[in-house]
Design an enzyme around this catalytic site. Structure first.
Site, mmCIF file in Angstrom:
data_model
loop_
_atom_site.group_PDB
_atom_site.id
_atom_site.type_symbol
_atom_site.label_atom_id
_atom_site.label_comp_id
_atom_site.label_asym_id
_atom_site.label_seq_id
_atom_site.Cartn_x
_atom_site.Cartn_y
_atom_site.Cartn_z
ATOM 1 N N SER A 184 9.296 3.754 7.532
ATOM 2 C CA SER A 184 9.499 2.319 7.380
ATOM 3 C C SER A 184 10.479 2.053 6.245
ATOM 4 O O SER A 184 10.599 2.860 5.310
ATOM 5 C CB SER A 184 8.168 1.625 7.065
ATOM 6 O OG SER A 184 8.363 0.287 6.643
ATOM 7 N N TYR A 197 0.473 1.093 1.895
ATOM 8 C CA TYR A 197 1.296 1.330 3.086
ATOM 9 C C TYR A 197 2.638 1.939 2.701
ATOM 10 O O TYR A 197 3.078 2.935 3.282
ATOM 11 C CB TYR A 197 1.490 0.009 3.836
ATOM 12 C CG TYR A 197 2.304 0.099 5.104
ATOM 13 C CD1 TYR A 197 1.719 0.496 6.308
ATOM 14 C CD2 TYR A 197 3.653 -0.246 5.127
ATOM 15 C CE1 TYR A 197 2.448 0.557 7.475
ATOM 16 C CE2 TYR A 197 4.395 -0.191 6.288
ATOM 17 C CZ TYR A 197 3.790 0.212 7.465
ATOM 18 O OH TYR A 197 4.520 0.276 8.623
#
Length: 294
Positions: A184, A197
């Site tokens: 990501s 995350y």
């Protein structure tokens, strides 16, 4: 020849909406685009067998459909709550004349990671491509709001499962196989509301690079794709966001919108295909709609 014009893709604002975790794709408005009608298959994955975690929806579903278009059979993992989406993914894979094995369970459980690989090999007759894609994400306003239990689940889903899946998979892989992880842009941007995350995505990048070096002598390539915002159930099911923020999801990217899953999935074909990427290993491929992150 028909050309893609990103200005025709769905743009914010979207209808304000929220879902309970883990989120269901069929309930998203607008529905994510995953069929890739403009994609021209070239038989790049004929005879290949792939395991895709989180293949029921979002990027995972789009990858499963493109792999089927390219001639691969696939197995997908999903949570029990995602059965409806998984059945729909299987329907689209089978429309391409390929097999789709559904494997229900929780990647937080080490034994399930092992059994998912074993079932894939048993049902499909081999394993050539592993896509570690499933993820857990919950935004938090402060460090005090981030519990150990939440931190633990994020790490177990996002990075522990990646390790366990690769450890189980390489025993069945031969030279020419490929491992692909979903990273990501948050690994580089480190948004303050996603410390756990973002940390797992950074770990994915580093593990990918190390594993690529470890497996290069065996002819197994290891890479990751680092998308920016993508229109998937992960976003409205994030308990830490609001309906209003979901409505404007992806608006701050230079391209002024989130990606559709079908726009991200071709990178996974590229990285799985030796015809395209035989010299690519240890790479983190950014797909961020114009935002430089490396």
């Amino acid at each position: 020849m028909e050309q893609t014009d990103h200005r025709k893709e769905p743009k914010p604002p979207f209808p304000p909406q929220k879902q309970p975790s883990p989120g269901i794709e069929s309930k998203l408005e607008p529905r994510p685009k995953f069929e890739a009608s403009l994609y021209k298959a070239a038989g790049k994955l004929i005879g290949k067998k792939a395991l895709i975690t989180g293949g029921d929806s979002g990027i995972g579903r789009a990858v499963a459909v493109l792999y089927a278009k390219e001639g691969a059979d696939v197995a997908i993992t999903f949570l029990p709550e995602e059965r409806e989406d998984a059945e729909e993914t299987r329907e689209y894979v089978e429309k391409e004349g390929r097999q789709c094995v559904l494997i229900e369970g929780d990647l937080c459980e080490p034994q399930f990671c092992q059994s998912a690989v074993e079932k894939t090999v048993e049902e499909l007759g081999g394993l050539h491509i592993l896509v570690s894609n499933a993820a857990h994400q919950m935004r938090k306003e402060s460090l005090e709001d981030l519990t150990f239990e939440e931190w633990d689940r994020t790490f177990k889903t996002n990075i522990y499962a990646y390790f366990l899946l690769t450890k189980a998979a390489v025993k069945h892989m031969q030279s020419g196989a490929a491992i692909i992880a979903t990273s990501s842009e948050t690994a580089f941007l480190s948004p303050k509301e996603l410390p756990d995350y973002s940390a797992t995505k950074g770990a994915i990048n580093t593990y990918t690079k190390a594993l690529a070096k470890m497996l290069i002598s065996r002819g197994i390539r290891v890479n990751a794709v680092a998308p920016g915002p993508v229109w998937t159930p992960l976003n409205p099911s994030d308990e830490g966001t609001t309906k209003e923020k979901v409505a404007h999801f992806g608006e701050s990217q230079p391209i002024a919108r989130p990606a559709q899953p079908e726009e991200i999935a071709p990178a996974y074909v590229f990285l799985a295909s030796e015809a395209d990427s035989s010299y690519v290993t240890g790479a983190i491929l950014a797909e961020t709609g114009g935002l430089p992150i490396q």
